[in-house]
Write a protein that holds these residues in place. Structure first.
Motif, PDB file in Angstrom:
ATOM      1  N   MET A 300       0.837  -1.203   0.000  1.00  0.00           N
ATOM      2  CA  MET A 300       0.000   0.000   0.000  1.00  0.00           C
ATOM      3  C   MET A 300       0.869   1.250   0.000  1.00  0.00           C
ATOM      4  SD  MET A 300      -2.916   1.677   0.352  1.00  0.00           S
ATOM      5  CE  MET A 300      -4.245   0.717   1.070  1.00  0.00           C
ATOM      6  N   ILE A 301       0.584   2.187  -0.904  1.00  0.00           N
ATOM      7  CA  ILE A 301       1.314   3.450  -0.983  1.00  0.00           C
ATOM      8  C   ILE A 301       0.713   4.422   0.020  1.00  0.00           C
ATOM      9  CG2 ILE A 301       2.079   5.323  -2.470  1.00  0.00           C
ATOM     10  CD1 ILE A 301       3.086   2.601  -3.326  1.00  0.00           C
ATOM     11  N   THR A 302       1.545   4.886   0.963  1.00  0.00           N
ATOM     12  CA  THR A 302       1.063   5.858   1.947  1.00  0.00           C
ATOM     13  C   THR A 302       1.449   7.287   1.573  1.00  0.00           C
ATOM     14  OG1 THR A 302       3.068   5.643   3.304  1.00  0.00           O
ATOM     15  CG2 THR A 302       1.242   4.152   3.782  1.00  0.00           C
ATOM     16  N   ASP A 303       2.524   7.438   0.815  1.00  0.00           N
ATOM     17  CA  ASP A 303       2.955   8.785   0.436  1.00  0.00           C
ATOM     18  C   ASP A 303       3.821   8.683  -0.815  1.00  0.00           C
ATOM     19  OD1 ASP A 303       3.176  11.528   0.564  1.00  0.00           O
ATOM     20  OD2 ASP A 303       4.848  11.511   1.986  1.00  0.00           O
ATOM     21  N   VAL A 304       3.744   9.695  -1.655  1.00  0.00           N
ATOM     22  CA  VAL A 304       4.539   9.723  -2.888  1.00  0.00           C
ATOM     23  C   VAL A 304       5.249  11.070  -2.963  1.00  0.00           C
ATOM     24  CG1 VAL A 304       4.538   9.373  -5.387  1.00  0.00           C
ATOM     25  CG2 VAL A 304       2.766   8.310  -3.986  1.00  0.00           C
ATOM     26  N   PRO A 305       6.458  11.156  -2.433  1.00  0.00           N
ATOM     27  CA  PRO A 305       7.219  12.413  -2.527  1.00  0.00           C
ATOM     28  C   PRO A 305       7.686  12.645  -3.958  1.00  0.00           C
ATOM     29  CG  PRO A 305       8.570  10.691  -1.568  1.00  0.00           C
ATOM     30  CD  PRO A 305       7.192  10.106  -1.721  1.00  0.00           C
ATOM     31  N   GLU A 306       8.344  13.755  -4.174  1.00  0.00           N
ATOM     32  CA  GLU A 306       8.863  14.057  -5.496  1.00  0.00           C
ATOM     33  C   GLU A 306       9.838  12.963  -5.912  1.00  0.00           C
ATOM     34  OE1 GLU A 306       8.790  15.998  -8.915  1.00  0.00           O
ATOM     35  OE2 GLU A 306       7.764  16.803  -7.135  1.00  0.00           O
ATOM     36  N   GLY A 307       9.612  12.389  -7.109  1.00  0.00           N
ATOM     37  CA  GLY A 307      10.485  11.311  -7.547  1.00  0.00           C
ATOM     38  C   GLY A 307       9.871  10.523  -8.687  1.00  0.00           C
ATOM     39  N   PRO A 308      10.435   9.375  -9.029  1.00  0.00           N
ATOM     40  CA  PRO A 308       9.985   8.591 -10.185  1.00  0.00           C
ATOM     41  C   PRO A 308       8.526   8.175 -10.101  1.00  0.00           C
ATOM     42  CG  PRO A 308      12.127   7.817  -9.417  1.00  0.00           C
ATOM     43  CD  PRO A 308      11.646   8.802  -8.405  1.00  0.00           C
ATOM     44  N   ALA A 309       8.055   7.732  -8.931  1.00  0.00           N
ATOM     45  CA  ALA A 309       6.689   7.254  -8.811  1.00  0.00           C
ATOM     46  C   ALA A 309       5.682   8.370  -9.064  1.00  0.00           C
ATOM     47  CB  ALA A 309       6.462   6.635  -7.429  1.00  0.00           C
ATOM     48  N   ARG A 310       5.950   9.555  -8.500  1.00  0.00           N
ATOM     49  CA  ARG A 310       5.025  10.672  -8.712  1.00  0.00           C
ATOM     50  C   ARG A 310       4.978  11.064 -10.183  1.00  0.00           C
ATOM     51  NH1 ARG A 310       5.291  16.303  -5.355  1.00  0.00           N
ATOM     52  NH2 ARG A 310       4.564  14.907  -3.704  1.00  0.00           N
ATOM     53  N   GLU A 311       6.152  11.079 -10.816  1.00  0.00           N
ATOM     54  CA  GLU A 311       6.196  11.428 -12.241  1.00  0.00           C
ATOM     55  C   GLU A 311       5.414  10.428 -13.089  1.00  0.00           C
ATOM     56  OE1 GLU A 311      10.288  11.650 -13.240  1.00  0.00           O
ATOM     57  OE2 GLU A 311      10.704  13.380 -11.937  1.00  0.00           O
ATOM     58  N   ALA A 312       5.335   9.168 -12.628  1.00  0.00           N
ATOM     59  CA  ALA A 312       4.619   8.132 -13.382  1.00  0.00           C
ATOM     60  C   ALA A 312       3.128   8.110 -13.078  1.00  0.00           C
ATOM     61  CB  ALA A 312       5.225   6.772 -13.085  1.00  0.00           C
ATOM     62  N   GLY A 313       2.692   8.892 -12.088  1.00  0.00           N
ATOM     63  CA  GLY A 313       1.273   8.952 -11.776  1.00  0.00           C
ATOM     64  C   GLY A 313       0.821   8.057 -10.642  1.00  0.00           C
ATOM     65  N   ILE A 314       1.741   7.464  -9.905  1.00  0.00           N
ATOM     66  CA  ILE A 314       1.377   6.659  -8.735  1.00  0.00           C
ATOM     67  C   ILE A 314       0.888   7.586  -7.628  1.00  0.00           C
ATOM     68  CG2 ILE A 314       2.286   5.143  -6.933  1.00  0.00           C
ATOM     69  CD1 ILE A 314       4.066   3.863  -8.980  1.00  0.00           C
ATOM     70  N   GLN A 315      -0.173   7.162  -6.930  1.00  0.00           N
ATOM     71  CA  GLN A 315      -0.817   8.018  -5.946  1.00  0.00           C
ATOM     72  C   GLN A 315      -0.894   7.328  -4.588  1.00  0.00           C
ATOM     73  OE1 GLN A 315      -4.700   8.910  -7.477  1.00  0.00           O
ATOM     74  NE2 GLN A 315      -3.930   9.713  -9.433  1.00  0.00           N
ATOM     75  N   PRO A 316      -0.965   8.129  -3.502  1.00  0.00           N
ATOM     76  CA  PRO A 316      -1.228   7.532  -2.191  1.00  0.00           C
ATOM     77  C   PRO A 316      -2.556   6.782  -2.221  1.00  0.00           C
ATOM     78  CG  PRO A 316      -0.500   9.806  -1.944  1.00  0.00           C
ATOM     79  CD  PRO A 316      -0.739   9.593  -3.403  1.00  0.00           C
ATOM     80  N   GLY A 317      -2.589   5.623  -1.596  1.00  0.00           N
ATOM     81  CA  GLY A 317      -3.797   4.802  -1.623  1.00  0.00           C
ATOM     82  C   GLY A 317      -3.747   3.709  -2.665  1.00  0.00           C
ATOM     83  N   ASP A 318      -2.852   3.828  -3.652  1.00  0.00           N
ATOM     84  CA  ASP A 318      -2.663   2.741  -4.611  1.00  0.00           C
ATOM     85  C   ASP A 318      -2.047   1.537  -3.903  1.00  0.00           C
ATOM     86  OD1 ASP A 318      -3.609   4.352  -6.614  1.00  0.00           O
ATOM     87  OD2 ASP A 318      -1.642   4.767  -7.508  1.00  0.00           O
TER      88      ASP A 318
END
Length: 488
Positions: A300-318
């Motif tokens: 479970m993703i709890t937080d997405v700071p600045e980085g590769p995941a955020r740039e790809a569109g991954i969100q908290p709650g995924d």
């Protein structure tokens, strides 16, 4: 007219006897083959690969007395004795030499040697002693404290005997294994056992240990764990013991982790692990039920700071279900998989979002140093009174007010419900919620007031769910918690 019953002829009876005898022979051969599956001796394996196993001696300069001083009550008759003893061992504070022993193994003819980082850490001089008694000075190529692996290099006029890594993922519980090394400074030694379990984690984020009952003692650290093909499937690293000696529970870092680390140390002199850029937690049964997720697996993703995941569109709650084609069972598995993936590689990540699966492409960066975990507070702060509060799911809740935001040091514009108190007998308390926590989301929707939470609870009940998913923040650190909508 009735037919007469025919009796088997003598030839038929003879054939039956022959077939019975043949069947007995086949069964005896099968039992013999099964017995041969257990080796009669490990001597051939030891003879073949022992020249590549080395003893490692380190020398370190220390100043003054080391270790804690004995605690003696003031006025004790032993006070003068211990003071004299300390003065004698403390000396005049001048530097002195301290040595330590460990094990290792050669992985190339040109002299690369693998051992544990803790064997050579802080050493000024490192000497590698071979099976035939030859000694060579070693230089540190690189270390990885995270997996406790170090790579050394020695220079020899002749090609050195070496061993190769095997695939630790093919090792099965119950397989025979052989440990070699230098236990307790006694010199070269061999012990045998089986793989007791795989995928053990001790403390590190990248732990993937093979547990074995082959005798491993102090001094075995850094030595190889062989399979029956003579391949290194682990590096002997730790033991579980109440007395410092082997009780049959030893741990070897899996070769698939070690080989990846060694390749990076050879190429860069340091590790370069893939970095996804997310904060994660395991999925519990309550969380899976609240999200209509088929099973309590994934990360479970709890937080997405600045980085590769955020740039790809991954969100908290995924919830990450798959990474680079591999199923993700839990957070430990995802961390290992990401860390072993090359920096800059583009991978497919399958996430569960809003009841559906979605595939996103992520280009991995290089992993940053992990942030220190914020310890959970057992007792929350004393919060100022607020006119609007309500008890729900074993918690006393109130909306964020300027006074609460200031006292809890919340970020500007923070919204949600502040936990003012938690019933010690509630599931919420059991799941770790405490006074001062901020519930920012329920059912993966933002909360601004108590009515929002009551609406989310009603929606969960109407949908037939037993639990609701809460996003909880403490000192800025987020995590998800699944709570039953009705306290039992």
């Amino acid at each position: 007219m009735q037919k007469a019953l025919s009796l088997p002829s003598q030839s038929t009876q003879a054939y039956r006897l022959i077939w019975t005898a043949l069947l007995a022979v086949v069964l005896m051969l099968a039992q013999a083959v099964q017995a041969l599956a257990r080796p009669e001796s490990f001597a051939d394996l030891a003879d073949r690969f022992s020249p590549a196993v080395v003893n490692i001696t380190t020398s370190t300069t220390v100043t003054g007395r080391t270790g804690p001083a004995p605690i003696v009550p003031e006025g004790s008759p032993f006070e003068d004795f211990f003071r004299e003893f300390q003065d004698r061992n403390r000396g005049d504070g001048r530097p002195r030499r301290s040595s330590a022993l460990g094990s290792g193994f050669v992985i190339s003819a040109d002299g690369f040697v693998v051992t544990n980082n803790h064997v050579i850490e802080a050493a000024d001089e490192i000497t590698v002693e071979f099976f035939n008694g030859d000694e060579l000075a070693a230089e540190v190529v690189g270390t990885d404290p995270t997996t406790d692996i170090a790579l050394l290099k020695v220079t020899s006029e002749e090609p050195l005997p070496f061993v190769s890594f095997g695939d630790s993922d093919t090792a099965r519980v119950g397989d025979w294994v052989v440990a070699m090394g230098n236990p307790l400074g006694q010199g070269f030694s061999v012990s045998a056992g089986i793989v007791s379990q795989r995928n053990r984690a001790l403390q590190g984020a990248y732990d993937d240990y093979i547990q074995t009952d082959a005798a491993i003692n102090r001094g075995n650290s850094g030595g190889p764990l062989f399979n029956m093909d003579g391949e290194v499937i682990g590096v002997n690293t730790a033991i579980l013991s109440p007395n410092g000696g082997s009780i049959g529970i030893g741990f070897s870092m899996a070769s698939n982790v070690v080989s990846s680390v060694v390749e990076q140390l050879q190429e860069f002199g340091e590790t370069r692990r893939g970095w996804l850029g997310v904060r994660i937690q395991d999925v519990t049964d309550d969380m899976a039920e609240a999200m209509d997720l088929a099973a309590a697996s994934g990360a479970m993703i709890t937080d997405v700071p600045e980085g590769p995941a955020r740039e790809a569109g991954i969100q908290p709650g995924d919830v990450i279900l798959s990474f680079d084609g591999y199923e993700v069972e839990d957070t430990q598995g995802l961390v290992r998989r990401v860390g072993n993936t090359s920096v800059g590689k583009s991978v497919d990540v399958v996430v569960f979002r809003d009841g559906e699966e979605e595939t996103l492409s992520v280009t991995l960066g290089r992993r940053e140093e992990a942030e220190g975990a914020v310890p959970a507070s057992q007792d929350g702060p004393d919060l100022p009174d607020t006119p609007t509060e309500k008890e729900l799911m074993g918690m006393t809740l109130s909306p964020v007010t300027p006074e609460l935001a200031e006292q809890l040091e919340l970020t500007a514009g923070a919204e949600g419900l502040v936990v003012r108190d938690v019933d010690p007998m509630s599931v919420a308390y059991e799941k770790g919620l405490r006074a001062g926590d901020l519930i920012a989301e329920a059912g993966q929707q933002q909360l601004t007031n108590i009515a929002d939470l009551e609406t989310r609870i009603t929606e969960a009940e109407d949908a037939g769910r037993k639990s609701i998913l809460l996003l909880v923040r403490r000192a800025g650190e987020p995590r998800f918690v699944g709570l039953p909508v009705v306290e039992e």
